[in-house]
Write an enzyme that holds these catalytic residues in place. Structure first.
Site, mmCIF file in Angstrom:
data_model
loop_
_atom_site.group_PDB
_atom_site.id
_atom_site.type_symbol
_atom_site.label_atom_id
_atom_site.label_comp_id
_atom_site.label_asym_id
_atom_site.label_seq_id
_atom_site.Cartn_x
_atom_site.Cartn_y
_atom_site.Cartn_z
ATOM 1 N N ASN A 9 0.876 -1.173 0.000
ATOM 2 C CA ASN A 9 0.000 0.000 0.000
ATOM 3 C C ASN A 9 0.910 1.219 0.000
ATOM 4 O O ASN A 9 1.483 1.580 1.016
ATOM 5 C CB ASN A 9 -0.890 -0.027 1.255
ATOM 6 N N LYS A 11 0.133 4.255 -0.430
ATOM 7 C CA LYS A 11 -0.499 5.482 0.092
ATOM 8 C C LYS A 11 -0.226 6.650 -0.874
ATOM 9 O O LYS A 11 -0.101 6.425 -2.075
ATOM 10 C CB LYS A 11 -0.015 5.764 1.521
ATOM 11 N N HIS A 95 -9.710 1.585 4.110
ATOM 12 C CA HIS A 95 -8.477 1.719 4.899
ATOM 13 C C HIS A 95 -8.742 2.686 6.063
ATOM 14 O O HIS A 95 -9.511 3.636 5.919
ATOM 15 C CB HIS A 95 -7.342 2.240 4.017
ATOM 16 N N GLU A 97 -7.143 5.087 7.213
ATOM 17 C CA GLU A 97 -6.896 6.503 6.915
ATOM 18 C C GLU A 97 -8.082 7.109 6.171
ATOM 19 O O GLU A 97 -8.409 8.279 6.338
ATOM 20 C CB GLU A 97 -5.585 6.652 6.129
ATOM 21 N N GLU A 169 -5.952 -4.532 10.296
ATOM 22 C CA GLU A 169 -4.909 -3.541 10.548
ATOM 23 C C GLU A 169 -5.246 -2.751 11.806
ATOM 24 O O GLU A 169 -6.050 -1.804 11.748
ATOM 25 C CB GLU A 169 -4.812 -2.564 9.368
ATOM 26 N N GLY A 175 2.122 2.487 10.593
ATOM 27 C CA GLY A 175 3.125 3.545 10.436
ATOM 28 C C GLY A 175 3.816 3.938 11.732
ATOM 29 O O GLY A 175 4.518 4.945 11.788
ATOM 30 N N SER A 215 2.868 -1.955 10.364
ATOM 31 C CA SER A 215 4.308 -2.130 10.586
ATOM 32 C C SER A 215 4.792 -3.546 10.252
ATOM 33 O O SER A 215 5.745 -4.038 10.870
ATOM 34 C CB SER A 215 4.703 -1.722 12.011
ATOM 35 N N GLY A 236 2.636 -1.034 4.214
ATOM 36 C CA GLY A 236 2.811 0.357 3.802
ATOM 37 C C GLY A 236 4.280 0.687 3.608
ATOM 38 O O GLY A 236 4.885 0.369 2.580
ATOM 39 N N GLY A 237 4.887 1.277 4.625
ATOM 40 C CA GLY A 237 6.263 1.769 4.561
ATOM 41 C C GLY A 237 7.257 0.789 3.955
ATOM 42 O O GLY A 237 8.065 1.162 3.103
#
Ligand code: PGA
Length: 253
Positions: A9, A11, A95, A97, A169, A175, A215, A236-237
């Site tokens: 993802n 983002k 999601h 967010e 999640e 994050g 994470s 994500g990251g």
């Protein structure tokens, strides 16, 4: 056997040129890998370029949101049909967010998920509790409501169960570098599978892939996936760099 999934993802990161560089930096062996279902979910702007550059690979292409109408007076929206026409085969829905900053709720999640399945897009439906909800002991209740309301009335059976993907999640783990510990993530995910069995059937629930997100990284993905119910990661990251994405896939082979 459920096929594991690594879904990146991205983002609101990467220009189309940066997305292309990511694909160019991936080793051929990863692009051709068949044992793991691989997906990258980019902004709408990168999808066209990515669909060209990924077309000879086994890496699927996903969007991060969609609207449930096909077209019309919905300024600023992009329809699932448009995504599908572009060669996109996955879409992240609900999601945290989007729930937090863009007023998404279980009703919109439900409409979008229904439409995605109808179009043959694989929805990656996200659920998870906030830190306040976890600390007040409401994790199971929150996740149960999100699953039951978000998936209400969907037609899922053993014929299309592989098209529905769920991602658990915990919001406080996204994050932040704080991963939910593996037994606890697996416990919640096993509970989700029990809910899916009630909504659809046990056979269908056994086929649906449920991912962990928050994470997740090359260092913890193997432990996560070695549990009874976690079928992969929505990352994500750690999915932004080709090297790290490659490691995520290699570490679960
Ligand atoms: P993270 O994000 O891996 O950077 O925690 C996961 C997600 O939001 O899907």
């Amino acid at each position: 056997m459920r096929k594991p999934i690594i879904a990146g993802n991205w983002k609101m990161n990467k220009s189309p040129a940066e997305a292309l560089s990511f694909v160019e930096a991936l080793p051929e062996s990863i692009k051709k890998e068949k044992r793991v279902e691989m997906v990258v979910c980019s902004t709408f702007l990168c999808l066209d370029r990515l669909s060209q550059s990924l077309k000879d690979s086994n890496i699927g292409l996903g969007a991060q949101n969609m609207y449930w109408e096909d077209n019309g007076a919905f300024t600023g929206e992009v329809s699932g049909k448009m995504l599908s026409d572009l060669g996109c085969n996955y879409v992240i829905i609900g999601h945290s967010e989007r729930r937090q900053y863009f007023s998404e709720n279980d009703i919109s999640v439900n409409m979008k998920t229904k439409k995605a399945l109808e179009l043959g897009l694989k929805p990656i439906v996200c659920v998870g509790e906030t830190l306040a909800e976890r600390e007040s002991g409401k994790t199971d209740e929150v996740v149960k409501t999100q699953i039951e309301a978000g998936l209400n009335g969907l037609r899922v059976n053993s014929g299309n169960a592989e098209n529905l993907i769920i991602a658990y999640e915990p919001v406080w783990a996204i994050g932040t570098g704080k991963t939910c510990d593996t037994p606890e993530a697996n416990r919640v995910i096993a509970m989700i599978r029990t809910l899916l069995a009630k909504l659809f059937s046990q056979e269908t629930a056994n086929q649906i892939r449920i991912l962990y997100g928050g994470s997740a990284k090359p260092e913890n993905i193997r432990e996560l996936i070695s549990t009874s119910d976690i079928d992969g990661g929505l990352v994500g990251g750690a999915s932004l760099e080709a090297k790290s994405f490659t490691k995520l896939v290699e570490n679960i082979l």
